[in-house]
Design a protein around this motif. Structure first.
Motif, PDB file in Angstrom:
ATOM      1  N   UNK A 150       6.315  59.584  16.520  1.00 10.95           N
ATOM      2  CA  UNK A 150       6.077  58.551  15.516  1.00 10.95           C
ATOM      3  C   UNK A 150       7.358  58.587  14.466  1.00 10.95           C
ATOM      4  N   UNK A 151       8.093  59.501  14.524  1.00 11.92           N
ATOM      5  CA  UNK A 151       9.187  59.703  13.651  1.00 11.92           C
ATOM      6  C   UNK A 151      10.539  59.101  14.124  1.00 11.92           C
ATOM      7  N   UNK A 152      10.535  58.689  15.147  1.00 11.08           N
ATOM      8  CA  UNK A 152      11.784  57.949  15.768  1.00 11.08           C
ATOM      9  C   UNK A 152      11.531  56.779  16.585  1.00 11.08           C
ATOM     10  N   UNK A 153      10.368  56.141  16.628  1.00 12.94           N
ATOM     11  CA  UNK A 153      10.172  55.041  17.398  1.00 12.94           C
ATOM     12  C   UNK A 153      10.128  54.004  16.582  1.00 12.94           C
ATOM     13  N   UNK A 154      11.344  53.538  15.967  1.00 13.91           N
ATOM     14  CA  UNK A 154      11.331  52.402  15.135  1.00 13.91           C
ATOM     15  C   UNK A 154      12.250  51.393  15.559  1.00 13.91           C
ATOM     16  N   UNK A 155      11.976  49.838  15.563  1.00 15.66           N
ATOM     17  CA  UNK A 155      13.028  49.173  15.841  1.00 15.66           C
ATOM     18  C   UNK A 155      14.183  49.008  14.677  1.00 15.66           C
ATOM     19  N   UNK A 156      14.035  49.588  13.538  1.00 16.44           N
ATOM     20  CA  UNK A 156      15.176  49.838  12.645  1.00 16.44           C
ATOM     21  C   UNK A 156      15.621  51.209  12.855  1.00 16.44           C
ATOM     22  N   UNK A 157      16.876  51.371  13.441  1.00 13.78           N
ATOM     23  CA  UNK A 157      17.321  52.736  13.915  1.00 13.78           C
ATOM     24  C   UNK A 157      17.781  53.433  12.538  1.00 13.78           C
ATOM     25  N   UNK A 158      18.059  52.885  11.506  1.00 12.87           N
ATOM     26  CA  UNK A 158      18.138  53.805  10.257  1.00 12.87           C
ATOM     27  C   UNK A 158      17.001  54.547   9.730  1.00 12.87           C
ATOM     28  N   UNK A 159      15.696  54.170  10.174  1.00  9.25           N
ATOM     29  CA  UNK A 159      14.552  55.153   9.894  1.00  9.25           C
ATOM     30  C   UNK A 159      14.614  56.290  10.678  1.00  9.25           C
ATOM     31  N   UNK A 160      14.880  55.979  12.163  1.00  8.66           N
ATOM     32  CA  UNK A 160      14.905  57.228  12.939  1.00  8.66           C
ATOM     33  C   UNK A 160      16.111  58.038  12.510  1.00  8.66           C
ATOM     34  N   UNK A 161      17.237  57.730  12.085  1.00  6.60           N
ATOM     35  CA  UNK A 161      18.499  58.255  11.899  1.00  6.60           C
ATOM     36  C   UNK A 161      18.168  59.245  10.636  1.00  6.60           C
ATOM     37  N   UNK A 162      17.589  58.535   9.590  1.00  6.59           N
ATOM     38  CA  UNK A 162      17.107  59.356   8.426  1.00  6.59           C
ATOM     39  C   UNK A 162      16.321  60.697   8.723  1.00  6.59           C
TER      40      UNK A 162
END
Length: 171
Positions: A150-162
């Motif tokens: 749940x910490x990297x499965x985002x459509x927004x890549x910026x959240x995963x990178x953060x």
């Protein structure tokens, strides 16, 4: 020397035996390279009496394992050792045994925290365990931490990178 070093000597011995069996016999153990050894020897003085003296023999400190040194080991065909640790005392023992890579896996949720699966562990909890392991093995091994579910499965890549940057900086 760390206060935990005498509490689990059988763990150190087992890890050292595994690690040494994977390395070539021509190299000395990493334990010998990381510590200063005291040599006791007897010397005779002018009247024939023997006395015992302590001398310190400095031994060079092992180099930090990096992704580049791992790639070089692979090219040379050398074995790479990796062990999982979730806490400070385990990391101390694994570090003293000379293991190349220390993994802080999300399996910590089940092994250390008692969850049924790995899914409930949070990014904050993983960072907490990564920090404890880093304090236990600050010098040599390459530390690898799992990013929890749940910490990297985002459509927004910026959240995963953060979240990934946070793991690297804080953990």
């Amino acid at each position: 020397d760390r206060s935990y070093s005498n509490q689990r000597p059988c763990l150190i011995d087992a890890i050292q035996r595994i690690n040494l069996s994977l390395r070539s016999r021509s190299r000395s153990s990493i334990h010998d390279k990381t510590h200063t050894t005291s040599l006791r020897y007897a010397s005779s003085n002018t009247n024939g009496n023997t006395s015992t003296k302590d001398t310190e023999k400095p031994i060079k400190k092992p180099k930090k394992i990096t992704t580049l040194s791992m790639a070089a080991k692979k090219r040379r065909g050398e074995k790479i050792t990796m062990v999982t640790a979730y806490d400070f005392p385990s990391a101390v023992h694994v570090d003293r045994a000379g293991v190349d890579v220390l993994l802080v896996g999300d399996s910590c949720a089940m092994v250390e925290l008692g969850f049924e699966t790995t899914q409930p562990i949070t990014l904050d909890q993983m960072i907490h365990h990564c920090q404890a392991v880093k304090r236990g093995a600050p010098n040599r091994p390459l530390l690898v931490g799992d990013m929890p579910f749940g910490s990297y499965e985002y459509k927004d890549v910026d959240i995963a990178l953060k979240n990934a940057y946070r793991m690297v900086k804080e953990g």
